[in-house]
Design a protein around this motif. Structure first.
Motif, PDB file in Angstrom:
ATOM      1  N   ALA A 123      48.066  47.053  60.905  1.00 32.96           N
ATOM      2  CA  ALA A 123      48.019  46.318  62.024  1.00 32.96           C
ATOM      3  C   ALA A 123      48.850  46.950  63.238  1.00 32.96           C
ATOM      4  CB  ALA A 123      48.079  44.837  62.054  1.00 32.96           C
ATOM      5  N   THR A 124      49.920  47.567  62.748  1.00 30.55           N
ATOM      6  CA  THR A 124      50.759  48.217  63.794  1.00 30.55           C
ATOM      7  C   THR A 124      50.476  49.375  64.235  1.00 30.55           C
ATOM      8  OG1 THR A 124      52.485  49.356  62.381  1.00 30.55           O
ATOM      9  CG2 THR A 124      53.174  46.866  62.849  1.00 30.55           C
TER      10      THR A 124
ATOM     11  N   PRO B  88      46.892  48.803  66.805  1.00 33.24           N
ATOM     12  CA  PRO B  88      47.028  47.434  67.234  1.00 33.24           C
ATOM     13  C   PRO B  88      45.875  46.984  67.973  1.00 33.24           C
ATOM     14  CG  PRO B  88      48.425  49.053  68.542  1.00 33.24           C
ATOM     15  CD  PRO B  88      47.687  49.551  67.271  1.00 33.24           C
ATOM     16  N   ASP B  89      44.789  47.899  68.461  1.00 30.25           N
ATOM     17  CA  ASP B  89      43.787  47.336  69.253  1.00 30.25           C
ATOM     18  C   ASP B  89      42.618  46.723  68.245  1.00 30.25           C
ATOM     19  OD1 ASP B  89      45.186  48.063  71.499  1.00 30.25           O
ATOM     20  OD2 ASP B  89      44.345  50.163  71.670  1.00 30.25           O
TER      21      ASP B  89
ATOM     22  N   HIS C 128      44.028  42.823  62.440  1.00 33.27           N
ATOM     23  CA  HIS C 128      44.885  41.724  62.579  1.00 33.27           C
ATOM     24  C   HIS C 128      44.242  40.681  61.823  1.00 33.27           C
ATOM     25  CE1 HIS C 128      47.639  43.234  65.513  1.00 33.27           C
ATOM     26  NE2 HIS C 128      46.773  43.733  66.282  1.00 33.27           N
TER      27      HIS C 128
END
Lengths: 415, 122
Positions: free
Chosen positions: A225-226, A229-230, A235
Motif C-alpha cells: 500500500a505504501t 498509494p493511489d 488499501h
C-alpha cells in the motif's frame, strides 16, 4: 535496544527497500541478496562497537552500495557478472549513496522487487515463498517452519526460482505498464492474500492457524500500500487482512482447538487491528475503490461491527457476496453467499444455493462444501443427512484440528 | 511508549479534501503498519455535527451540543503510536502535517502529541 536487535529490526523493516535498490544496481536477485547480506554481516560486526547509527537503514544502504561497487571494481575472475553489474552501477556511482532513501524511485524499486517475486514464470507456491524471503525478509528456516517443510526444501525452491528468473531475464525487464501492470499488481495481491489464508486456516499439519504467517501477510500488504498509494485495492487488501486478523485471538481455545464464529468471545477481537482496518477501508473508499478486495473488506467490517452473530447485518453481507460473486465468478464465494443467505433468510434458502453448488465440479474435494451443507441440514433437523455430510467433510479436511472438529459434529449428530 | 496524536484543524481551504490526500495518508498509514508503530487510528466527525462538550464548572455539569465551539473543528482525527520516545511521535506527526501541506495546499492545523501514562514495569 542492543545492536543485534537493532540489526534485526532494521533488516525486517528495510530489507525490501534495500533489496529493491540493489536489484536495480546488480540486476540479479542472487547478487542483490549477497550484497545485502554482507552489509548485514558488517552491521552485526560494527554496531556493537560503534553504536547503532542514527539512520540504520541509510547505513545499510550505503554499505551495501559500496560492496556492490567493490564487486564491480574487483578483478577479472567473474568478468561476466561484472559486465552485467556494470550497467547498473554506472549510474549508481554517480549518485551519493547517502541519497538512496530520498530518491524518487525507491518505491518503484520495492514494487519491482514484488513484481519479480510474483513473476508469471513461477508457480503460486514459489511466489509466496519468494515473497516471504525477499519482501518480508524471512530466513529459509522461518519459511520452512511456517510451511512445515525442511529448510533445504525451501532453499532449493528459492534457488530454483532465482534460476528461473535469471533465465527469463525478468530482473532486467522494464517495469510493466498499463494492463500488464494491473495484472502483475493483481498477482502480487493474490500472493499476499494466499499467504494470509495459509496462516488463517492451514492446508496441512497439526495446527489450524499459523498467526505468524498472517502477521507477515499484513506487513507485506502494508508495504504494498505504501508503494502504490493511489491503488484503492491495495488499501482494501490491507483493510481486509487487518480485519480478518483481528479475530485470530478468539479463533482458538487454550487447547488450540478451533472456535467458530458463533462461539467466539468478541471481546477478544483485536480492537486496534479493527481500527486500522476501518481506516484503510475508508481510504480505499475515498480513493473511489469498489473492487473485489473493497467488497471483501466491507464484509469483514460488517462482522467486526456486529456485537453478535444474531445482531449481524446478514442481509447486507449476502448482498455484498452477491456483488462479489458477480465480479469474480467464484464457487467459494457462492458458498459463502449461501451461508449469509441462510443467516438472513433461513437455512432452506441457503441450502438451495448449496445444492446447486454441489453439482459444480469446482468444489469437489473442498471440505467446506459438505461442512456448510451439514450445518444447514442440522439446522433443519435433518440429523442423519447432516452427520453424513460432516463425516465427508472431516475426511476431506487438510489440518488435524479442523478434521477433529468436523468429526466431532458428525459423531454427535449420529448419536 | 504509547502516544496519542490528535489532529486539530484550524483552516480548511476546500470543503472536501483532495483525493491525493487520501492516497498520501493511506501510504503513511500503511508505512506505520509495516513498521509496527501504529496502534490505532481514527477520524472524528466535527463536534458541531455530532458530539458534545460536557463541562463541570462552578459546581454544575453542563452539556453543550450546539455550535458554541471556538475552533471550527476541535479534533479531526487521531492516531495512537507505539514508538520509543516523544520525539519519534512528534516526527510521525510532522510527517502527517507535511503530507497535508503537499496534498492539500492552504490547509492549516496542529497536532497535539500526548504520552500515555503507562504502568511501571513490574
Amino acid at each position: 535496544m542492543d545492536a543485534a536487535d537493532a540489526v534485526e529490526e532494521a533488516w525486517r523493516t528495510e530489507s525490501p527497500r534495500l533489496l529493491g535498490a540493489l536489484l536495480r544496481i546488480t540486476r540479479d536477485l542472487d547478487r542483490a541478496e549477497d550484497v545485502a547480506q554482507e552489509a548485514l554481516a558488517q552491521a552485526l560486526a560494527q554496531w556493537p562497537e560503534s553504536g547503532v547509527p542514527d539512520n540504520p537503514a541509510a547505513w545499510l544502504m550505503t554499505t551495501a552500495r559500496r560492496r556492490a561497487m567493490d564487486l564491480f571494481r574487483a578483478g577479472e575472475r567473474r568478468q561476466r557478472a561484472y559486465a552485467e553489474v556494470a550497467a547498473g552501477v554506472g549510474e549508481a556511482v554517480e549518485e551519493a549513496a547517502e541519497d538512496a532513501y530520498v530518491e524518487d524511485h525507491v518505491e518503484d524499486d520495492v514494487l519491482r522487487l514484488m513484481f519479480l517475486c510474483c513473476h508469471p514464470s513461477l508457480s503460486d507456491d514459489t511466489r509466496t515463498v519468494l515473497t516471504l524471503r525477499m519482501v518480508a525478509g524471512l530466513s529459509s528456516r522461518e519459511i520452512a517452519r511456517a510451511y512445515l517443510t525442511s529448510e533445504s526444501t525451501v532453499a532449493t525452491r528459492i534457488s530454483r526460482a532465482k534460476r528461473t528468473l535469471a533465465t527469463a531475464r525478468a530482473a532486467l525487464e522494464e517495469e510493466p505498464v498499463g494492463a500488464e501492470r494491473k495484472e502483475r499488481l493483481a498477482s502480487v495481491m493474490g500472493v499476499i492474500y494466499l499467504l494470509f489464508n495459509e496462516g488463517y486456516a492451514a492446508t496441512a499439519g497439526e495446527d489450524w492457524m499459523r498467526p505468524a504467517l498472517c502477521a507477515e501477510a499484513v506487513r507485506v500488504a502494508a508495504i504494498l500500500a505504501t508503494v502504490v498509494p493511489d491503488e484503492p485495492e491495495a488499501h482494501a487488501l490491507l483493510a481486509l487482512l487487518e480485519l480478518q486478523a483481528s479475530r485470530l485471538p478468539a479463533r482458538i481455545d487454550e487447547d488450540g482447538a478451533p472456535v467458530l464464529l458463533d462461539d467466539q468471545d468478541r471481546s477478544r477481537w483485536d480492537a486496534a487491528a479493527i481500527s486500522r482496518g476501518y481506516a484503510a477501508l475508508r481510504i480505499a473508499g475515498d480513493l473511489g475503490g469498489d473492487g473485489p478486495y473493497v467488497v471483501q473488506a466491507a464484509i469483514a467490517a460488517e462482522h467486526a461491527r456486529a456485537p453478535s452473530v444474531a445482531a449481524t447485518d446478514w442481509v447486507r453481507i449476502a448482498a455484498l457476496y452477491a456483488r462479489l460473486a458477480r465480479a469474480t465468478d467464484s464457487a467459494v464465494i457462492e458458498l459463502n453467499r449461501a451461508v449469509a443467505l441462510a443467516m438472513a433468510y433461513g437455512a432452506e434458502t441457503g441450502l438451495r444455493v448449496v445444492d446447486d453448488l454441489a453439482a459444480t465440479p469446482a468444489l469437489a474435494g473442498y471440505h467446506l462444501l459438505p461442512a456448510v451443507r451439514g450445518d444447514l441440514l442440522a439446522r433443519l433437523g435433518r440429523d442423519a443427512e447432516a452427520a453424513a455430510e460432516f463425516a465427508r467433510a472431516a475426511a476431506l479436511a487438510g489440518n488435524d484440528r479442523e478434521r477433529a472438529l468436523l468429526q466431532d459434529r458428525a459423531d454427535r449428530l449420529s448419536r | 511508549m504509547k502516544f496519542i496524536c490528535m489532529v486539530h484543524e484550524t483552516r480548511r481551504p476546500t470543503p472536501e479534501p483532495p483525493p491525493e490526500l487520501f492516497a498520501a495518508i493511506g501510504a503513511l498509514q500503511a508505512e506505520n503498519t509495516a513498521d509496527g508503530s501504529i496502534v490505532e487510528v481514527g477520524g472524528l466527525r466535527p463536534v458541531q455535527e455530532v458530539g458534545a462538550i460536557v463541562t463541570l464548572t462552578g459546581g454544575s455539569v453542563s452539556t453543550t451540543d450546539g455550535p458554541f465551539v471556538e475552533t471550527k473543528e476541535l479534533v479531526g482525527g487521531y492516531a495512537v503510536y507505539d514508538v520509543p520516545d516523544a520525539s519519534a511521535a512528534a516526527e510521525k506527526s510532522a510527517r502527517f502535517l507535511a503530507v497535508h501541506q503537499e496534498a492539500w495546499p492552504g490547509w492549516e492545523g496542529w497536532i497535539e502529541v500526548r504520552a500515555y501514562y503507562e504502568a511501571p514495569a513490574p
